[in-house]
Scaffold this active site. Structure first.
Site, PDB file in Angstrom:
ATOM      1  N   TYR A 143       0.819  -1.206   0.000  1.00 58.35           N
ATOM      2  CA  TYR A 143       0.000   0.000   0.000  1.00 58.35           C
ATOM      3  C   TYR A 143       0.858   1.265   0.000  1.00 58.35           C
ATOM      4  O   TYR A 143       0.431   2.309  -0.471  1.00 58.35           O
ATOM      5  CB  TYR A 143      -0.899   0.032   1.243  1.00 58.35           C
ATOM      6  CG  TYR A 143      -2.226  -0.654   1.096  1.00 58.35           C
ATOM      7  CD1 TYR A 143      -2.313  -1.964   0.653  1.00 58.35           C
ATOM      8  CD2 TYR A 143      -3.409   0.000   1.426  1.00 58.35           C
ATOM      9  CE1 TYR A 143      -3.536  -2.602   0.552  1.00 58.35           C
ATOM     10  CE2 TYR A 143      -4.634  -0.622   1.327  1.00 58.35           C
ATOM     11  CZ  TYR A 143      -4.692  -1.932   0.887  1.00 58.35           C
ATOM     12  OH  TYR A 143      -5.901  -2.546   0.784  1.00 58.35           O
ATOM     13  N   LYS A 194       3.404 -15.164   1.720  1.00 58.51           N
ATOM     14  CA  LYS A 194       3.572 -15.853   0.432  1.00 58.51           C
ATOM     15  C   LYS A 194       5.067 -16.138   0.268  1.00 58.51           C
ATOM     16  O   LYS A 194       5.702 -15.759  -0.726  1.00 58.51           O
ATOM     17  CB  LYS A 194       3.000 -14.972  -0.693  1.00 58.51           C
ATOM     18  CG  LYS A 194       2.913 -15.641  -2.059  1.00 58.51           C
ATOM     19  CD  LYS A 194       1.832 -16.708  -2.172  1.00 58.51           C
ATOM     20  CE  LYS A 194       1.924 -17.418  -3.514  1.00 58.51           C
ATOM     21  NZ  LYS A 194       1.022 -18.585  -3.603  1.00 58.51           N
ATOM     22  N   ASP A 226      -2.756 -18.146  -0.137  1.00 62.23           N
ATOM     23  CA  ASP A 226      -3.794 -18.839  -0.925  1.00 62.23           C
ATOM     24  C   ASP A 226      -4.418 -19.967  -0.111  1.00 62.23           C
ATOM     25  O   ASP A 226      -5.639 -20.131  -0.067  1.00 62.23           O
ATOM     26  CB  ASP A 226      -3.231 -19.340  -2.273  1.00 62.23           C
ATOM     27  CG  ASP A 226      -1.929 -20.103  -2.160  1.00 62.23           C
ATOM     28  OD1 ASP A 226      -1.309 -20.113  -1.068  1.00 62.23           O
ATOM     29  OD2 ASP A 226      -1.510 -20.699  -3.175  1.00 62.23           O
ATOM     30  N   ASP A 250      -6.109  -7.047   4.129  1.00 56.27           N
ATOM     31  CA  ASP A 250      -7.291  -6.411   3.541  1.00 56.27           C
ATOM     32  C   ASP A 250      -8.232  -7.482   3.004  1.00 56.27           C
ATOM     33  O   ASP A 250      -9.435  -7.481   3.280  1.00 56.27           O
ATOM     34  CB  ASP A 250      -6.848  -5.471   2.408  1.00 56.27           C
ATOM     35  CG  ASP A 250      -8.029  -4.816   1.716  1.00 56.27           C
ATOM     36  OD1 ASP A 250      -8.938  -4.336   2.419  1.00 56.27           O
ATOM     37  OD2 ASP A 250      -8.052  -4.799   0.470  1.00 56.27           O
ATOM     38  N   ASP A 254     -11.888  -9.305   4.949  1.00 58.12           N
ATOM     39  CA  ASP A 254     -13.233  -9.308   4.349  1.00 58.12           C
ATOM     40  C   ASP A 254     -13.801 -10.725   4.326  1.00 58.12           C
ATOM     41  O   ASP A 254     -14.979 -10.949   4.609  1.00 58.12           O
ATOM     42  CB  ASP A 254     -13.215  -8.755   2.910  1.00 58.12           C
ATOM     43  CG  ASP A 254     -13.449  -7.242   2.867  1.00 58.12           C
ATOM     44  OD1 ASP A 254     -13.192  -6.580   3.893  1.00 58.12           O
ATOM     45  OD2 ASP A 254     -13.879  -6.736   1.813  1.00 58.12           O
TER      46      ASP A 254
HETATM   47  C1  IPM Z   1     -10.304  -1.384   4.365  1.00 61.00           C
HETATM   48  C2  IPM Z   1     -10.612  -0.747   3.044  1.00 61.00           C
HETATM   49  C3  IPM Z   1      -9.500   0.221   2.710  1.00 61.00           C
HETATM   50  C4  IPM Z   1      -8.213  -0.574   2.562  1.00 61.00           C
HETATM   51  C5  IPM Z   1      -9.722   1.099   1.480  1.00 61.00           C
HETATM   52  C6  IPM Z   1     -11.029   1.861   1.580  1.00 61.00           C
HETATM   53  C7  IPM Z   1      -8.589   2.060   1.269  1.00 61.00           C
HETATM   54  O1  IPM Z   1     -10.811  -1.709   2.067  1.00 61.00           O
HETATM   55  O2  IPM Z   1     -10.197  -0.662   5.374  1.00 61.00           O
HETATM   56  O3  IPM Z   1     -10.164  -2.607   4.412  1.00 61.00           O
HETATM   57  O4  IPM Z   1      -7.946  -1.145   1.506  1.00 61.00           O
HETATM   58  O5  IPM Z   1      -7.473  -0.635   3.548  1.00 61.00           O
HETATM   59 MG    MG Z   2     -10.807  -3.683   2.809  1.00 56.11          MG
END
Ligand code: IPM
Ligand code: MG
Length: 359
Positions: A143, A194, A226, A250, A254
């Site tokens: 990032y 990885k 993975d 990230d 999710d």
């Molecule tokens: C998160 C989001 C952010 C990230 C974006 C909105 C920049 O997806 O907080 O997970 O990728 O960190």
């Molecule tokens: Mg995110």
């Protein structure tokens, strides 16, 4: 009030203003009950800040955050700003805020609540009892690594470049946060990388392994990313604490969130070595349902609870907020994202009122 905290509120975009309003009202009420007071200051971040100032992270916002005890953020982003140049995108504001406050440690708990087991898209026996914590490195990795950008080559063809880079000290400091989190949980830590392909990941694995000597009470394992993604869906209960870099974190956070049925239920905390922490739901700004009173405010309320627990060391207020969330779910209140048969469908505001009642 015996104690008074200065909170910077960043409502952001989309459903942000609706859900943060609910969190503020329950925070005030729970605080009053426990003699804890707040002064709230609102500041602009993301699309809202771009519209008002042209900058997704105005200097006043960063200053306001620095001068507060904790920062409560809702969500940023939306279609409207998706095609602006990168330095003017809402996401750039959030990344700047994380970097500006030095928030290198992102804690993302994913716990399935018994009331919502049937909201998960996975089978009950797979997800029942899931309770994990993803510790994501937040201010390094691909990032932020240099060089980055879109460059024209000699032939005129463009090349897009980002660089995944971690130094030993960056790995060690997030590693320590993760080992300590694991110690407070069930003592199991899985580091995700990885290392079979990436040198940066080999260094990550070497440092985390070295660090484990200092934490003999924590059982350390390693997975390639993975495989970790696969295991999260196949048998999520094997995980307790996960530590990983910015990009893998990230993605995996999710996935972990979705095990619990709705990303609309999950809070997060971003912490630095000192100074105020940032507390925000894992979900985004949901522009498709913004302004319709349909949003689920519970992740925002649970983020406020994390703020009280990890940011301000007021666990009693946190307990109270979490208990209120538990009670409204027990009473059958559901926003659309977690709705199931026989439950009572409510909007964002009505969920807020139910929380106040529960308190
Ligand atoms: C998160 C989001 C952010 C990230 C974006 C909105 C920049 O997806 O907080 O997970 O990728 O960190
Ligand atoms: Mg995110």
């Amino acid at each position: 009030m015996s104690k008074q905290y200065r909170i910077t509120l960043l409502p952001g975009d989309g459903i942000g203003p609706e859900i943060i309003a609910v969190a503020v009202s329950v925070l005030k009420q729970a605080g009053e009950q426990l003699n804890v007071g707040f002064t709230f200051t609102e500041a602009l971040l993301g699309g809202a800040a771009i519209d008002a100032t042209g900058n997704p992270l105005p200097e006043e916002t960063l200053e306001a955050c620095r001068n507060s005890d904790a920062v409560l953020l809702a969500a940023i982003g939306g279609y409207k700003w998706d095609n602006l140049p990168r330095h003017q995108r809402p996401e750039t504001g959030l990344l700047g805020l994380r970097a500006g406050l030095g928030l290198f440690a992102n804690l993302r708990p994913a716990k399935i609540l018994p009331q919502l087991v049937d909201a998960s898209s996975l089978k009950r026996e797979v997800v029942e009892g899931v309770d994990m914590m993803v510790v994501r490195e937040l201010t390094g990795g691909i990032y932020f690594g240099q060089p980055k950008g879109i460059f024209a080559t000699e032939t005129g063809e463009k090349r897009g470049v980002n660089t995944m880079v971690y130094s030993e000290s960056e790995i060690d400091r997030i590693g320590r946060v993760a080992f300590e989190a694991a110690q407070k949980r069930s003592g199991k830590l899985c580091s995700v990388d990885k290392a079979n392909v990436l040198d940066v990941s080999q260094l990550w694995r070497d440092r985390i392994t070295l660090l484990s000597d200092e934490y003999p009470d924590v059982e350390l394992s390693h997975l390639y990313v993975d495989n970790a993604a696969m295991q999260l869906i196949r048998a999520p209960k094997q995980f307790d604490t996960i530590v990983t870099g910015n990009l893998f974190g990230d993605i995996l956070s999710d996935a972990a969130a979705m095990l619990t049925g709705s990303i609309g239920m999950l809070p997060s905390a971003s912490l630095g070595a000192s100074g105020p922490g940032l507390f925000e739901p894992v979900h985004g700004s949901a522009p498709d349902i913004a302004g319709q009173d349909k949003a689920n405010p519970l992740a925002q309320v649970l983020s406020a609870a994390m703020m009280m627990r990890y940011g301000l060391n007021e666990p009693e207020v946190a307990d109270r907020l979490e208990a209120a969330v538990d009670q409204v779910l027990d009473a059958g209140y559901r926003t659309g994202d977690i709705m199931s048969e026989g439950m009572k469908l409510v909007g964002c505001q009505e969920m807020g009122e139910a929380l106040l009642q529960a308190l």
